[in-house]
Design a protein around this motif. Structure first.
Motif, PDB file in Angstrom:
ATOM      1  N   LEU A  99      -1.320  12.365  -3.917  1.00 18.97           N
ATOM      2  CA  LEU A  99      -0.886  11.403  -2.828  1.00 18.97           C
ATOM      3  C   LEU A  99       1.030  11.643  -3.100  1.00 18.97           C
ATOM      4  O   LEU A  99       1.735  11.464  -2.187  1.00 18.97           O
ATOM      5  CB  LEU A  99      -1.187   9.994  -2.619  1.00 18.97           C
ATOM      6  N   ARG A 100       1.152  11.793  -4.365  1.00 22.75           N
ATOM      7  CA  ARG A 100       2.793  11.807  -4.681  1.00 22.75           C
ATOM      8  C   ARG A 100       3.430  13.112  -4.316  1.00 22.75           C
ATOM      9  O   ARG A 100       4.685  13.212  -4.228  1.00 22.75           O
ATOM     10  CB  ARG A 100       2.959  11.451  -6.226  1.00 22.75           C
ATOM     11  N   LEU A 101       2.616  13.807  -3.717  1.00 17.16           N
ATOM     12  CA  LEU A 101       3.099  15.162  -3.226  1.00 17.16           C
ATOM     13  C   LEU A 101       3.966  14.991  -1.884  1.00 17.16           C
ATOM     14  O   LEU A 101       4.662  15.751  -1.163  1.00 17.16           O
ATOM     15  CB  LEU A 101       2.041  16.239  -3.217  1.00 17.16           C
ATOM     16  N   LEU A 102       3.336  13.743  -1.261  1.00 13.30           N
ATOM     17  CA  LEU A 102       3.947  13.336   0.082  1.00 13.30           C
ATOM     18  C   LEU A 102       5.320  12.657   0.102  1.00 13.30           C
ATOM     19  O   LEU A 102       5.762  11.952  -0.998  1.00 13.30           O
ATOM     20  CB  LEU A 102       2.834  12.339   0.853  1.00 13.30           C
ATOM     21  N   GLN A 103       5.744  12.574   1.263  1.00  9.19           N
ATOM     22  CA  GLN A 103       7.047  11.928   1.527  1.00  9.19           C
ATOM     23  C   GLN A 103       6.943  10.809   2.648  1.00  9.19           C
ATOM     24  O   GLN A 103       6.093  10.846   3.410  1.00  9.19           O
ATOM     25  CB  GLN A 103       8.276  12.834   1.944  1.00  9.19           C
ATOM     26  N   VAL A 141      -2.126   0.809  -0.427  1.00  9.54           N
ATOM     27  CA  VAL A 141      -0.938   1.183  -1.299  1.00  9.54           C
ATOM     28  C   VAL A 141      -0.215   2.225  -0.634  1.00  9.54           C
ATOM     29  O   VAL A 141       1.127   1.884  -0.354  1.00  9.54           O
ATOM     30  CB  VAL A 141      -1.661   1.646  -2.621  1.00  9.54           C
ATOM     31  N   VAL A 142      -0.598   3.294  -0.518  1.00 11.49           N
ATOM     32  CA  VAL A 142       0.452   4.396  -0.201  1.00 11.49           C
ATOM     33  C   VAL A 142       0.906   4.255   1.354  1.00 11.49           C
ATOM     34  O   VAL A 142       2.159   4.505   1.501  1.00 11.49           O
ATOM     35  CB  VAL A 142      -0.669   5.757  -0.075  1.00 11.49           C
ATOM     36  N   ALA A 143       0.121   3.529   2.373  1.00 12.89           N
ATOM     37  CA  ALA A 143       0.711   3.446   3.529  1.00 12.89           C
ATOM     38  C   ALA A 143       1.686   2.304   3.631  1.00 12.89           C
ATOM     39  O   ALA A 143       2.776   2.659   4.412  1.00 12.89           O
ATOM     40  CB  ALA A 143      -0.471   2.694   4.315  1.00 12.89           C
ATOM     41  N   ARG A 144       1.923   1.632   2.678  1.00  8.04           N
ATOM     42  CA  ARG A 144       3.257   0.604   2.487  1.00  8.04           C
ATOM     43  C   ARG A 144       4.489   1.538   2.242  1.00  8.04           C
ATOM     44  O   ARG A 144       5.555   0.967   2.478  1.00  8.04           O
ATOM     45  CB  ARG A 144       3.231  -0.143   1.053  1.00  8.04           C
ATOM     46  N   TYR A 145       4.377   2.815   1.823  1.00  7.26           N
ATOM     47  CA  TYR A 145       5.639   3.479   1.603  1.00  7.26           C
ATOM     48  C   TYR A 145       5.677   4.617   2.583  1.00  7.26           C
ATOM     49  O   TYR A 145       6.462   5.586   2.380  1.00  7.26           O
ATOM     50  CB  TYR A 145       5.413   4.421   0.082  1.00  7.26           C
TER      51      TYR A 145
END
Length: 379
Positions: A82-86, A108-112
């Motif tokens: 998921l760190r491949l995403l922006q 977690v990821v949706a917060r970013y």
């Protein structure tokens, strides 16, 4: 090289210093250099470790990929992908998935600033309905956890690539013995190696496998920079587990078929979710993309009150009530309160995950004993 031979030998060479047939556990945090920058390919154990490299090579080989990248857990591997995403990117994922993955996505990821769409993937063509200019990744589980839905990987890959998206397939339930998503067009395969790859309920480890060099370089960068790496002993345990994967998966599949058919014939059982049944949704696709149907299944009772399900869960003698799956011992679990407790109840119910659903990870004990255990627990 046939798969059974590959599972035993891939990525493994005798130790050059001793001739040891088993890969040594290189329990070291750093490596001595002759001079600054003069080393034998190893500098610091977060970045490189020979035991981990052997496992990564083995995983790449058995998934018919080029690069394996190992992490401290399946969730750490998922996090790295998921760190491949922006911020502003969007992901299309199945609406039946492991609760820990859903929690990572939404909490977690949706917060970013990454947006997730959870959709029905029974027909892979449905993916196109959710693609827009922000979509970057399609995330597939097949078979899904816990309802055993089957997603057509080749069709999902065709759709994803037509829209210039990456396709990641979580292959934990099937294992490389039953299914190889990279061969069907996936860009990334992810595993909780804790499960079938380790196979003995004694290790926590995750992995991603890819063919593309640039993608591998990015994932290796995250592995090193973020540091969620497995220890050498954990890598050694998974290397050992891989050597018997084919033997174990054959027995898991044989026992799974026997248990699923017993459950379907039991008068107290309502629905049985196992992709080996001919009337299971997308069974023909499972036949096409899998070599067998495995030992994972779920079922509901005709008396679907929660207390009745709990009575069964607490009454087994061979099936152990526990989280996880894929070990040689049989496990029984309650997704609504255990593995999928992080998914809101209304979402679970809407997607078919009932409060009373029971999930089985059928082990490699004698099938007659497993059936007798379930019979006495249900009755």
């Amino acid at each position: 090289m046939q798969l059974a031979t590959k599972l035993i030998h891939a990525g493994v060479e005798p130790d050059p210093s001793t001739g040891a047939i088993m890969t040594p556990i290189f329990q070291t945090s750093t490596y001595v250099q002759a001079a600054p920058g003069e080393h034998k390919g190893y500098e610091y154990a977060r970045t490189q470790n020979p035991t981990r490299h052997a496992l990564e090579a083995a995983l790449a080989a058995i998934e018919n990929g080029k690069h394996g990248i190992c992490f401290g857990s399946g969730m750490a591997a998922t996090d790295a992908i998921l760190r491949l995403l922006q911020p502003g990117d969007e992901v299309i994922a199945g609406n039946d998935m492991y609760g820990g993955t859903y929690r990572l996505f939404t909490k977690v990821v949706a917060r970013y600033g990454v947006k997730f769409h959870f959709i029905d993937m029974h027909d892979a063509a449905n993916i196109s309905n959710y693609v827009n200019e922000h979509t970057k990744l399609v995330w597939v589980e097949t078979p899904t956890n816990p309802l055993m839905h089957i997603v057509d990987i080749a069709a999902a890959a065709e759709t994803a690539h037509r829209h210039k998206l990456l396709l990641c397939v979580d292959n934990t339930f099937a294992s490389p013995y039953l299914q190889n998503p990279l061969e069907l067009g996936a860009d990334i395969v992810v595993h909780s190696a804790t499960k079938y790859l380790g196979g003995h309920s004694d290790v926590v480890l995750g992995a991603a496998i890819v063919k593309d060099d640039a993608l591998a370089e990015q994932l290796h960068f995250f592995q090193n920079s973020c540091g969620a790496v497995p220890g050498p002993h954990d890598c050694w345990l998974v290397l050992r587990g891989i050597k018997t994967l084919h033997v174990r998966m054959r027995q898991h599949s044989e026992n799974g078929a026997a248990v699923a058919r017993f459950l379907r014939s039991h008068p107290g059982v309502d629905k049985v979710y196992w992709c080996g049944f001919e009337d299971h949704p997308n069974h023909a696709i499972a036949q096409k993309q899998m070599r067998g149907f495995g030992g994972m299944m779920s079922f509901t009772l005709k008396d679907d009150r929660m207390e009745n399900a709990f009575r069964v869960l607490s009454s087994t003698r061979i099936f152990s009530l526990a989280e996880s799956l894929g070990g040689v011992e049989s496990l029984i679990g309650h997704p609504a309160s255990m593995t999928h407790a992080s998914i809101p109840r209304e979402d679970r119910i809407r997607n078919g995950l009932a409060d009373s659903l029971i999930r089985l990870s059928v082990g490699i004990e004698d099938a007659e004993d497993l059936i007798a255990d379930l019979r006495q627990a249900i009755e």
